[in-house]
Design a protein around this motif. Structure first.
Motif, PDB file in Angstrom:
ATOM      1  N   GLN A  20     162.378 130.267   3.037  1.00 53.00           N
ATOM      2  CA  GLN A  20     163.256 129.259   3.601  1.00 53.00           C
ATOM      3  C   GLN A  20     164.721 129.600   3.368  1.00 53.00           C
ATOM      4  O   GLN A  20     165.567 129.434   4.265  1.00 53.00           O
ATOM      5  N   LEU A  21     165.032 130.083   2.180  1.00 54.46           N
ATOM      6  CA  LEU A  21     166.415 130.475   1.893  1.00 54.46           C
ATOM      7  C   LEU A  21     166.845 131.657   2.748  1.00 54.46           C
ATOM      8  O   LEU A  21     167.962 131.681   3.280  1.00 54.46           O
ATOM      9  N   LEU A  22     165.972 132.648   2.883  1.00 54.10           N
ATOM     10  CA  LEU A  22     166.327 133.822   3.687  1.00 54.10           C
ATOM     11  C   LEU A  22     166.472 133.453   5.160  1.00 54.10           C
ATOM     12  O   LEU A  22     167.334 134.000   5.858  1.00 54.10           O
ATOM     13  N   ALA A  23     165.649 132.530   5.638  1.00 61.07           N
ATOM     14  CA  ALA A  23     165.785 132.103   7.030  1.00 61.07           C
ATOM     15  C   ALA A  23     167.114 131.387   7.257  1.00 61.07           C
ATOM     16  O   ALA A  23     167.724 131.508   8.330  1.00 61.07           O
ATOM     17  N   GLY A  24     167.571 130.651   6.261  1.00 53.51           N
ATOM     18  CA  GLY A  24     168.855 129.984   6.400  1.00 53.51           C
ATOM     19  C   GLY A  24     170.040 130.912   6.368  1.00 53.51           C
ATOM     20  O   GLY A  24     171.151 130.516   6.741  1.00 53.51           O
ATOM     21  N   MET A  25     169.848 132.153   5.927  1.00 47.35           N
ATOM     22  CA  MET A  25     170.931 133.130   5.861  1.00 47.35           C
ATOM     23  C   MET A  25     171.162 133.847   7.184  1.00 47.35           C
ATOM     24  O   MET A  25     172.047 134.699   7.265  1.00 47.35           O
ATOM     25  N   ARG A  26     170.395 133.521   8.217  1.00 52.09           N
ATOM     26  CA  ARG A  26     170.525 134.247   9.479  1.00 52.09           C
ATOM     27  C   ARG A  26     171.934 134.121  10.055  1.00 52.09           C
ATOM     28  O   ARG A  26     172.478 135.088  10.600  1.00 52.09           O
ATOM     29  N   GLY A  27     172.551 132.966   9.941  1.00 51.71           N
ATOM     30  CA  GLY A  27     173.884 132.794  10.509  1.00 51.71           C
ATOM     31  C   GLY A  27     174.967 133.586   9.807  1.00 51.71           C
ATOM     32  O   GLY A  27     176.071 133.718  10.339  1.00 51.71           O
ATOM     33  N   ALA A  28     174.673 134.132   8.609  1.00 55.04           N
ATOM     34  CA  ALA A  28     175.673 134.921   7.884  1.00 55.04           C
ATOM     35  C   ALA A  28     175.744 136.357   8.367  1.00 55.04           C
ATOM     36  O   ALA A  28     176.636 137.096   7.938  1.00 55.04           O
ATOM     37  N   PHE A  29     174.824 136.765   9.232  1.00 56.87           N
ATOM     38  CA  PHE A  29     174.811 138.122   9.773  1.00 56.87           C
ATOM     39  C   PHE A  29     175.069 138.055  11.265  1.00 56.87           C
ATOM     40  O   PHE A  29     174.498 137.228  11.977  1.00 56.87           O
ATOM     41  N   LYS A  30     175.905 138.949  11.757  1.00 57.49           N
ATOM     42  CA  LYS A  30     176.322 138.909  13.155  1.00 57.49           C
ATOM     43  C   LYS A  30     175.222 139.377  14.092  1.00 57.49           C
ATOM     44  O   LYS A  30     175.110 138.877  15.215  1.00 57.49           O
ATOM     45  N   GLN A  31     174.416 140.350  13.675  1.00 57.37           N
ATOM     46  CA  GLN A  31     173.394 140.921  14.554  1.00 57.37           C
ATOM     47  C   GLN A  31     172.012 140.713  13.950  1.00 57.37           C
ATOM     48  O   GLN A  31     171.846 140.675  12.729  1.00 57.37           O
ATOM     49  N   ARG A  73     175.462 151.907   5.835  1.00 60.17           N
ATOM     50  CA  ARG A  73     176.522 151.222   6.580  1.00 60.17           C
ATOM     51  C   ARG A  73     176.450 149.709   6.396  1.00 60.17           C
ATOM     52  O   ARG A  73     177.404 148.999   6.713  1.00 60.17           O
ATOM     53  N   LEU A  74     175.339 149.208   5.881  1.00 60.52           N
ATOM     54  CA  LEU A  74     175.263 147.795   5.563  1.00 60.52           C
ATOM     55  C   LEU A  74     176.319 147.402   4.539  1.00 60.52           C
ATOM     56  O   LEU A  74     176.807 146.260   4.528  1.00 60.52           O
ATOM     57  N   PHE A  75     176.701 148.366   3.672  1.00 63.40           N
ATOM     58  CA  PHE A  75     177.708 148.107   2.645  1.00 63.40           C
ATOM     59  C   PHE A  75     179.050 148.750   2.959  1.00 63.40           C
ATOM     60  O   PHE A  75     180.098 148.205   2.601  1.00 63.40           O
ATOM     61  N   SER A  76     179.053 149.891   3.610  1.00 57.87           N
ATOM     62  CA  SER A  76     180.312 150.583   3.875  1.00 57.87           C
ATOM     63  C   SER A  76     181.073 149.969   5.039  1.00 57.87           C
ATOM     64  O   SER A  76     182.301 150.107   5.121  1.00 57.87           O
ATOM     65  N   GLU A  77     180.369 149.299   5.955  1.00 52.75           N
ATOM     66  CA  GLU A  77     181.013 148.607   7.060  1.00 52.75           C
ATOM     67  C   GLU A  77     180.954 147.096   6.815  1.00 52.75           C
ATOM     68  O   GLU A  77     180.264 146.631   5.916  1.00 52.75           O
ATOM     69  N   ALA A  78     181.664 146.355   7.634  1.00 49.34           N
ATOM     70  CA  ALA A  78     181.729 144.900   7.462  1.00 49.34           C
ATOM     71  C   ALA A  78     180.508 144.240   8.089  1.00 49.34           C
ATOM     72  O   ALA A  78     180.622 143.405   9.003  1.00 49.34           O
ATOM     73  N   ARG A  79     179.325 144.590   7.573  1.00 51.32           N
ATOM     74  CA  ARG A  79     178.086 144.023   8.101  1.00 51.32           C
ATOM     75  C   ARG A  79     177.425 143.073   7.124  1.00 51.32           C
ATOM     76  O   ARG A  79     176.688 142.193   7.525  1.00 51.32           O
ATOM     77  N   PHE A  80     177.664 143.268   5.846  1.00 57.24           N
ATOM     78  CA  PHE A  80     177.233 142.307   4.839  1.00 57.24           C
ATOM     79  C   PHE A  80     178.474 141.546   4.390  1.00 57.24           C
ATOM     80  O   PHE A  80     179.288 142.051   3.625  1.00 57.24           O
ATOM     81  N   GLU A  81     178.627 140.333   4.890  1.00 56.00           N
ATOM     82  CA  GLU A  81     179.783 139.509   4.556  1.00 56.00           C
ATOM     83  C   GLU A  81     179.416 138.618   3.373  1.00 56.00           C
ATOM     84  O   GLU A  81     178.687 137.623   3.532  1.00 56.00           O
ATOM     85  N   GLU A  82     179.904 138.976   2.191  1.00 53.74           N
ATOM     86  CA  GLU A  82     179.502 138.244   0.989  1.00 53.74           C
ATOM     87  C   GLU A  82     180.024 136.817   0.999  1.00 53.74           C
ATOM     88  O   GLU A  82     179.383 135.912   0.453  1.00 53.74           O
TER      89      GLU A  82
END
Length: 479
Positions: A20-31, A73-82
């Motif tokens: 449930q927590l991971l499903a709620g995190m979907r909006g934090a990722f662009k793709q 690239r998940l960490f080197s690019e702006a794909r994981f927005e903490e």
């Protein structure tokens, strides 16, 4: 219902809470593909048995022959927005805190050890593993942790990390983070948390931050956001002044006084022996009754901050027995910013409640130890200016999400019991038992099977070692 069926019923709740927590995190990722990749790495963090490097996680996922560049690239690019995942994590904690209660967080600096001088954001710090009588130097990255303190349950609570902001020095190796002091990063986190509460319709809810003596600086008291209380340790010789006297109808020449008379320091208050100065209270901390004697002085002013009244709380030292050994608990001193109610400066909360929160601040130190020693924070081999910091914040997010899911499923004092008769059964679950429960639930191992036999002739049979691996990952509550 016996304990085996009870643990069997709790295990799906743990995975359901995590999903449930991971499903709620979907909006934090662009793709969508980035979100799926983050989900896979999240599960790999729970299952991997070696170091928590990206390549070891890919090995656990069975992707050693695939292209690994997209995962880095998940960490080197702006794909994981903490900031986005941290905001979602704050939102998930709100159902556990009624609006009438204070939202309690802790602030604390933490050093993540690094071995190279060229790691982005790293600088020299006092060695953490050197002898106390001969301190050495160590390379590391400094972060400021913002952790949520769960409501107490039988005197126990947990510190769930919400966000780690880098607080690099001016001489640190260049990174994406701007140099700042530790208390400045703490102020930024308090303002960010206050904004999150306001966005969720909790503008009237009080935010309480508990911190150590590093945050008792002159400027921090004037930069606190609205409806925010700071409880910080202070020095024994802190200069305190009374409030400025009321202006008269015919003031004399010169500027009006900003301070009143000089007040006793916290150390002076400690040496008051008369019982009439001290108040006794009893707190339930980690299942034990703690009797404390305290003294309050205020409202008073700090030197250089005449516009922000505070209260000084002095807690007396005490002797106590632990078994047959006599121990001594040192006195400590706290400052709490005052709030204006009905035209008077008052304490924001009762002193026993403030003391209970200050005592539970140690939970963030426990979280630091678990993340760095067991969960592999800082082990990922990511060296770019962004990835060197984002990879650390990724591990903090994974750890905090796992703790929050366990809190939803078990509370504080529930959960599996530690495997083995040689362990004294703690009243709350530990992170090691939590991690083992996640692995058992994901792997599907439920029962223990005997492996050792004195008459065993061949120890190299594959089925025997697979049984041993299953025992290591089985449910700890089924022993």
């Amino acid at each position: 219902m016996n304990k085996h069926s009870t643990n069997q019923a709790k295990k799906p709740e743990l995975l359901a809470a995590l999903q449930q927590l991971l499903a709620g995190m979907r909006g934090a990722f662009k793709q969508e593909r980035t979100y799926r990749r983050a989900q896979a790495l999240f599960v790999a963090e729970l299952l991997v048995l070696g170091r928590h490097t990206v390549t070891q996680l890919l090995r656990g996922l069975g992707l050693v022959t695939h292209d690994w560049s997209a995962w880095y690239r998940l960490f080197s690019e702006a794909r994981f927005e903490e900031a986005a995942v941290a905001a979602q994590l704050v939102q998930e904690t709100l159902p556990h805190v009624p609006q009438q209660q204070a939202y309690v967080v802790t602030l604390d600096g933490v050093i993540v050890p690094r071995t190279g001088v060229h790691v982005a954001g790293s600088s020299w710090w006092r060695g953490q593993k050197t002898a106390a009588f001969r301190r050495g130097l160590q390379r590391g990255q400094r972060f400021v942790e913002l952790a949520w303190l769960t409501p107490e349950e039988q005197g126990y609570c947990r510190a769930v990390p919400l966000r780690w902001l880098p607080a690099v020095t001016a001489k640190a190796t260049p990174s994406i983070a701007e140099p700042c002091k530790e208390w400045e990063a703490g102020v930024a986190e308090m303002h960010w948390t206050r904004a999150q509460l306001d966005q969720q319709g909790r503008a009237e809810q009080w935010l309480t931050a508990v911190a150590d003596g590093n945050y008792d600086v002159q400027a921090i008291w004037g930069e606190l956001p609205a409806r925010t209380v700071l409880v910080a340790r202070t020095a024994s010789n802190r200069k305190l002044f009374a409030l400025a006297p009321e202006p008269t109808e015919a003031p004399g020449p010169g500027r009006p006084a900003l301070y009143g008379e000089r007040l006793p320091t916290p150390n002076d208050l400690l040496h008051r022996r008369q019982h009439r100065y001290w108040t006794t209270c009893t707190l339930l901390v980690r299942g034990r009754q703690r009797e404390l004697q305290y003294q309050v002085q205020g409202p008073c002013l700090l030197e250089g901050m005449p516009e922000c009244p505070v209260f000084a709380v002095v807690v007396r030292g005490q002797n106590y027995w632990r078994g047959v050994h006599r121990r001594y608990r040192k006195p400590y001193y706290m400052l709490v910013n005052a709030v204006l109610r009905e035209g008077e400066w008052q304490l924001p909360f009762p002193v026993p409640q403030l003391l209970a929160w200050a005592w539970q601040r140690w939970e963030c130190e426990v979280a630091h130890r678990e993340m760095k020693s067991a969960f592999g924070i800082g082990e990922k081999q990511c060296w770019s200016q962004r990835a060197a910091l984002r990879s650390v914040q990724w591990g903090v997010w994974v750890y905090g999400t796992c703790l929050l899911a366990a809190y939803r499923a078990w509370g504080i004092t529930g959960g599996p019991r530690r495997a083995g008769r040689w362990y004294s059964q703690a009243r709350r679950w530990s992170f090691s038992s939590l991690w083992q429960a996640y692995r058992a639930a994901l792997w599907g191992k439920q029962d223990f099977f005997p492996l050792y036999s004195r008459s065993l002739a061949n120890w190299l049979k594959p089925e025997l070692w697979l049984t041993g691996l299953g025992n290591a990952l089985a449910d700890p509550g089924r022993i």
